[in-house]
Design an enzyme around this catalytic site. Sequence first.
Site, PDB file in Angstrom:
ATOM      1  N   LYS A 111       0.822  -1.214   0.000  1.00 27.85           N
ATOM      2  CA  LYS A 111       0.000   0.000   0.000  1.00 27.85           C
ATOM      3  C   LYS A 111       0.861   1.273   0.000  1.00 27.85           C
ATOM      4  O   LYS A 111       0.425   2.315  -0.448  1.00 27.85           O
ATOM      5  CB  LYS A 111      -0.926   0.010   1.220  1.00 27.85           C
ATOM      6  CG  LYS A 111      -1.835  -1.219   1.358  1.00 27.85           C
ATOM      7  CD  LYS A 111      -3.129  -1.038   0.638  1.00 27.85           C
ATOM      8  CE  LYS A 111      -4.207  -2.060   0.987  1.00 27.85           C
ATOM      9  NZ  LYS A 111      -3.857  -3.459   1.141  1.00 27.85           N
TER      10      LYS A 111
HETATM   11  C1  LIG Z   1      -4.429  -4.636   0.700  1.00 19.62           C
HETATM   12  C2  LIG Z   1      -3.595  -5.848   0.629  1.00 19.62           C
HETATM   13  C3  LIG Z   1      -3.847  -6.867  -0.320  1.00 19.62           C
HETATM   14  C4  LIG Z   1      -5.041  -6.839  -1.249  1.00 19.62           C
HETATM   15  O1  LIG Z   1      -4.985  -5.791  -2.213  1.00 19.62           O
HETATM   16  P1  LIG Z   1      -6.315  -5.390  -2.986  1.00 19.62           P
HETATM   17  O2  LIG Z   1      -5.908  -4.226  -3.831  1.00 19.62           O
HETATM   18  O3  LIG Z   1      -7.331  -5.024  -1.929  1.00 19.62           O
HETATM   19  O4  LIG Z   1      -6.753  -6.553  -3.786  1.00 19.62           O
HETATM   20  C5  LIG Z   1      -2.977  -7.942  -0.362  1.00 19.62           C
HETATM   21  N1  LIG Z   1      -1.943  -8.053   0.495  1.00 19.62           N
HETATM   22  C6  LIG Z   1      -1.667  -7.099   1.412  1.00 19.62           C
HETATM   23  C7  LIG Z   1      -0.515  -7.290   2.323  1.00 19.62           C
HETATM   24  C8  LIG Z   1      -2.476  -5.967   1.519  1.00 19.62           C
HETATM   25  O5  LIG Z   1      -2.197  -5.022   2.438  1.00 19.62           O
END
Ligand SMILES: *Cc1c(COP(=O)(O)O)cnc(C)c1O
Length: 464
Positions: A112
């Site tokens: 993120k």
């Molecule tokens: C948010 C997240 C995901 C999923 O991503 P999306 O865009 O919601 O599909 C996968 N792994 C981690 C560690 C995350 O923080």
Amino acid sequence: MRYISTRGRAAPIGFRAAVLSGLAPDGGLYVPASWPALSPAEIDAIAGLDFCDAAARILALFAGDELSEEALRGFAQHAYAAFDDRAVAPLRHLSGDDYVLELFHGPTLAFKDVAMRLLAQLYDWALDDAPRGKTIIGATSGDTGGAAIAAFSGSSKAEVFMLHPKGRISEVQRRIMTTVDVDNIVNIAVEGSFDDCQRIVKDLFADKAFNARVDLGGVNSINWVRLAIQTVYYFTATAALGEAASFVVPTGNFGDVFAGYVAKRMGLPCRKLGVAVNENDIMRRVINDGVYEPSTVRPTTSPSMDIQVASNFERLLFESVDLDAAMLSALMAQLEDERRMVLPPSLVEKIAADFCADRAEEGEVSAKIKSVKASGGMLVDPHTAVGLVALDKFRLRREIEGPAVVLSTAHPAKFPDAVAEASGEYPALPARYADLMSLRENLIEAPAEAAAIRAIVFAHSKFV
Ligand SMILES: *Cc1c(COP(=O)(O)O)cnc(C)c1O
């Protein structure tokens, strides 16, 4: 570049507005009116660029004449200076035709950070002439909140009130948020579940009187610009590999894997997009069977994917019905009325041309963490392990052949207990977090009531 709503009843907006927007006023999601296209020569040219230059080149296409490539390069360099790998998103060989794309080298150890840090730079730009900044209120089950807090900490154009369910996120996740000690960040531990936190945020956004006093901003994963930023590493990974790959993406809200689809639509040579889910497998069911039906959330060792509503799927549906907003709205109305949505076979077939999907059981996840460590020493986090388990299944069914890149979305030390239990090795935090467990925490506890959160915002906001 103009952005339109998937529901077709909101006025189009420009890039600056898209930076600051969550949901469109008609309840839809913003998407570009048309995909920016790159020629094969332009895609080849990206191979010679570092991550920041590639990001600037690609995002300039989404910004249109509102922001120059040069300005974007400056924002990217600022955003990614804090990453602990110069490549930002390094590609590592695992074995055979399998690769791992490490997206966890940012300040909060999950992917993120990649989008959030650049989004924070763009927020400051978008609010340059605004008389006052935005008040960002969000709910987090762990990773989004940390990324938002780290990215916006110190911004003069935004303050962040982040709600998390008290006692229900990992200690590392909580401390990454609460040890940030600056006056534009407020952590709130809510006595309730993540769903309670989300409901409160929704109530606050719907509260007209509150909104008249507080200019609310959202940074959740329906923000279009976050997805646009996430297209960048599909380009840089393909360049590093030197040939077209399949990508396998641990998926919750369908944002990250949709960014891969966008890259493909922009002209990136790409084989299959593999949707990898844990036992919360709504996206596997809809891609394979055409039925989208939320059930109840089951807690797993990959909590950032413990989701039953994959908001960004609406964007793919919109593409699949050829931007027919009336048809899309009818499908979403069916979901609202009947709590499920059944896709026509022609749509299922269309989606299957680009995507395949599978899930990983909890036992398979821990076995994978163990076997990856045994065969080369690498520690992977449970989200990444979900991707690796799914890749094995795709290869077995020949849905994926040739080079494949699994997106590694979190550092193993962010989920140390699950990793240690599976592998026998307790993953170490990077050196910059050496004092994470001893720093003072900053947080306010509150009951799960919108009124309590409202009072905290009024007491702490410098914009009202
Ligand atoms: C948010 C997240 C995901 C999923 O991503 P999306 O865009 O919601 O599909 C996968 N792994 C981690 C560690 C995350 O923080």
